[in-house]
Design an enzyme around this catalytic site. Structure first.
Site, PDB file in Angstrom:
ATOM      1  N   ASN A  74       0.821  -1.209   0.000  1.00 39.98           N
ATOM      2  CA  ASN A  74       0.000   0.000   0.000  1.00 39.98           C
ATOM      3  C   ASN A  74       0.855   1.259   0.000  1.00 39.98           C
ATOM      4  O   ASN A  74       0.473   2.285  -0.569  1.00 39.98           O
ATOM      5  CB  ASN A  74      -0.931   0.006   1.218  1.00 39.98           C
ATOM      6  CG  ASN A  74      -1.971  -1.102   1.165  1.00 39.98           C
ATOM      7  OD1 ASN A  74      -2.147  -1.758   0.138  1.00 39.98           O
ATOM      8  ND2 ASN A  74      -2.653  -1.338   2.263  1.00 39.98           N
ATOM      9  N   ASN A 174       0.090  -1.645  -6.944  1.00 40.25           N
ATOM     10  CA  ASN A 174      -0.255  -2.583  -5.875  1.00 40.25           C
ATOM     11  C   ASN A 174      -1.741  -2.507  -5.559  1.00 40.25           C
ATOM     12  O   ASN A 174      -2.275  -1.415  -5.337  1.00 40.25           O
ATOM     13  CB  ASN A 174       0.530  -2.234  -4.611  1.00 40.25           C
ATOM     14  CG  ASN A 174       0.120  -3.091  -3.423  1.00 40.25           C
ATOM     15  OD1 ASN A 174       0.476  -4.254  -3.329  1.00 40.25           O
ATOM     16  ND2 ASN A 174      -0.670  -2.521  -2.511  1.00 40.25           N
ATOM     17  N   GLU A 175      -2.405  -3.646  -5.563  1.00 35.08           N
ATOM     18  CA  GLU A 175      -3.801  -3.776  -5.096  1.00 35.08           C
ATOM     19  C   GLU A 175      -4.701  -2.621  -5.568  1.00 35.08           C
ATOM     20  O   GLU A 175      -5.441  -2.038  -4.784  1.00 35.08           O
ATOM     21  CB  GLU A 175      -3.838  -3.903  -3.568  1.00 35.08           C
ATOM     22  CG  GLU A 175      -3.209  -5.188  -3.079  1.00 35.08           C
ATOM     23  CD  GLU A 175      -3.383  -5.448  -1.584  1.00 35.08           C
ATOM     24  OE1 GLU A 175      -3.879  -4.569  -0.854  1.00 35.08           O
ATOM     25  OE2 GLU A 175      -3.005  -6.556  -1.137  1.00 35.08           O
ATOM     26  N   GLU A 294       1.970 -11.698  -2.475  1.00 28.22           N
ATOM     27  CA  GLU A 294       1.673 -11.513  -1.046  1.00 28.22           C
ATOM     28  C   GLU A 294       0.901 -12.743  -0.577  1.00 28.22           C
ATOM     29  O   GLU A 294      -0.190 -13.014  -1.075  1.00 28.22           O
ATOM     30  CB  GLU A 294       0.832 -10.253  -0.770  1.00 28.22           C
ATOM     31  CG  GLU A 294       1.604  -8.957  -0.910  1.00 28.22           C
ATOM     32  CD  GLU A 294       0.814  -7.741  -0.429  1.00 28.22           C
ATOM     33  OE1 GLU A 294      -0.001  -7.865   0.524  1.00 28.22           O
ATOM     34  OE2 GLU A 294       1.002  -6.658  -1.019  1.00 28.22           O
ATOM     35  N   GLN A 351       5.467 -10.550   5.333  1.00 25.68           N
ATOM     36  CA  GLN A 351       6.686  -9.926   4.834  1.00 25.68           C
ATOM     37  C   GLN A 351       7.894 -10.610   5.457  1.00 25.68           C
ATOM     38  O   GLN A 351       7.752 -11.737   5.921  1.00 25.68           O
ATOM     39  CB  GLN A 351       6.635  -8.435   5.124  1.00 25.68           C
ATOM     40  CG  GLN A 351       5.518  -7.733   4.334  1.00 25.68           C
ATOM     41  CD  GLN A 351       5.527  -6.216   4.460  1.00 25.68           C
ATOM     42  OE1 GLN A 351       6.491  -5.594   4.904  1.00 25.68           O
ATOM     43  NE2 GLN A 351       4.420  -5.621   4.107  1.00 25.68           N
TER      44      GLN A 351
END
Length: 503
Positions: A74, A174-175, A294, A351
């Site tokens: 994010n 990202n996303e 992820e 992570q």
């Protein structure tokens, strides 16, 4: 009471695919204490001349992480990469809106690349397609990968980095399907932007590989339509579509929890189907492969994360403390990735340090290994080579959300060059060991050299800086006899059975 029995047949010719080592990748985001206090803590007794914690470096090396995604997540959707290059003292402090903290920009592109080189990892670099776009993306590729003689490559050289980094893998944002994302877009909006960014990034460096954003998770209302629309725009310009998925045991029901890897398996199959539909629609020649960039367990820290003081610097965020049952599910998820090694070429455990991570640190204190460290390490170290397609028969059970869950979750990796064969196996049974018979007649001369077991009587047992009660031992009883392997897999256990060819 006798144990239940499971059987497996392994043949050299029953192959899924050569494993791309990037399947054992990880992820460092400017989030919580992943960077500051994680990999970078200048005042620490273990810090090197760059401020990097050497105790963390050694643990990352133990994991043999081949690829690290950076800088988000994010975070990247509001990140100006230019803030993180040049003299550190003149870098701006920014309000970091994704996680509501203050970003000091002490660590940036060049510092992270130096750290990645120290841990022998390549970098999977993400570009900002939230608040930025085509221009910033092409400039970052030029800064990182162009040899010299242009504005941004010469800027890198002026920052003390003569040789280009030649970063091979890049994420296009990202996303972007998530309403929480800075610069959230519809599939058509994102698909067009990703297509145009991809074009110019490859005009700067035609050798790079690009990952388009898939859905943030399988339960997104736009899932499937999102992938199809995005790939409709980007098919000719990208090599990968991304998948993200996190699991948690919120209802405290372990038999259902350990079956969640079946959902992951179905998710992967669904995305492969969508990618192949677009290939057919385009009369395309190439497969779009998958980047599961992820994946992990994430739920323990949700309540404490609500109490973070806004705009603090590197507060503890997403610091899940993993227990033994989490390690078993992570093992099942790793096996699932290996089963799809023909199409899943990149995966990133999210992570790496402190933030939903296998490695934890204390500020000014020690670093230690979480329970999930071990299955990740074992697969990364011993799972290089060819992913085999075993024929498995196993007793099964039903849980709240799943039917026909095999007690044995397993796969095998064959390394032809090193003449090794490794079986990874989880026994999901809550009360009983599992008697495993493996037919390896095709692997003449191969003998068991080690049977590693991760087991614990307390499924909620965690590790800490004070000790690691959840740790593997090599006292498993696997042995070779009559062209096969026999082993007892203890109840609720992660197993690594290693074979080598004896001369």
């Amino acid at each position: 009471m006798a144990n239940q029995k499971a059987k497996m047949i392994l043949e050299k010719d029953f192959k899924v695919s050569e494993i791309d080592n990037r399947i054992y990748g990880s992820f460092i985001e400017h989030l919580g204490r992943a960077v500051y206090g994680g990999i970078y803590e200048p005042g620490h007794s273990q810090a090197d001349e760059n401020g990097f914690r050497q105790d963390v470096i050694e643990m990352v090396k133990e994991l043999q992480v081949p690829l690290v995604r950076y800088p988000g997540g994010n975070f990247v959707s509001g990140y100006n990469w230019e803030d993180g290059v040049g003299p550190v003292e003149s870098r701006p402090r920014r309000l970091e809106l994704a996680w509501r903290t203050t970003e000091t920009n002490e660590m940036g592109t060049n510092e992270f690349m130096k750290w990645a080189q120290l841990v022998n990892a390549d970098v999977n670099m993400a570009v900002n397609l939230g608040t930025r776009g085509i221009d910033a993306a092409r400039n970052l590729v030029e800064y990182c990968n162009h040899p010299g003689g242009s504005y941004y490559s010469d800027l890198r050289i002026s920052h003390g980095v003569k040789d280009p980094y030649n970063i091979k893998t890049w994420c296009l944002g990202n996303e972007m399907d998530g309403p929480w994302q800075i610069g959230h877009k519809t599939a058509a909006e994102y698909g067009r932007l990703a297509q145009e960014a991809a074009k110019v990034m490859k005009w700067v460096d035609p050798s790079i590989e690009l990952v388009a954003c898939g859905s943030s998770n399988r339960n997104m209302p736009t899932f499937a339509d999102w992938e199809a629309t995005v790939l409709d725009h980007t098919y000719d310009h990208v090599e990968f579509i991304s998948l993200h998925q996190y699991y948690g045991n919120r209802d405290n029901e372990i038999s259902n929890y350990l079956a969640l890897s079946l959902e992951m398996d179905d998710f992967i199959k669904s995305v492969i189907s969508i990618a192949d539909y677009i290939k057919a629609k385009k009369r395309g020649k190439k497969n779009i492969n998958l980047s599961f960039d992820e994946w992990n367990v994430w739920y323990h820290s949700n309540e404490q994360d609500k109490r973070i003081e806004p705009w603090s610097i590197a507060p503890p965020q997403l610091e899940d403390i993993y227990n033994f049952e989490d390690a078993l599910l992570v093992g099942c998820m790793l096996i699932t990735l290996l089963k799809h090694a023909d199409r899943v070429k990149i995966a990133c455990l999210a992570q790496l340090v402190n933030v939903i991570a296998p490695i934890m640190t204390e500020d000014n204190g020690p670093a230690w290994k979480q329970t999930i460290f071990y299955p990740y390490m074992h697969t990364s170290v011993f799972g290089r080579g060819i992913s085999l397609n075993p024929i498995i028969s196993s007793p099964k059970y039903d849980s709240k959300d799943f039917t026909d869950v095999p007690y044995l979750e397993s796969t095998a990796v064959y390394n032809e060059e090193e003449e090794t064969l490794t079986i990874f196996a989880v026994n999901r049974h809550l009360q009983e060991g599992l008697d495993l018979e493996v037919d390896i007649r095709n692997f003449e001369g191969y003998k068991v050299v080690e049977h590693i077991v991760l087991e614990n009587d307390d499924i909620k047992q965690t590790n800490s800086a004070k000790g690691t009660p959840v740790a593997p031992h090599s006292n498993g009883n696997a042995k070779t006899e009559n062209g096969g392997v026999t082993a007892v897999l203890p109840k609720l256990s992660w197993n690594v059975i290693r074979l080598e060819k004896r001369k």
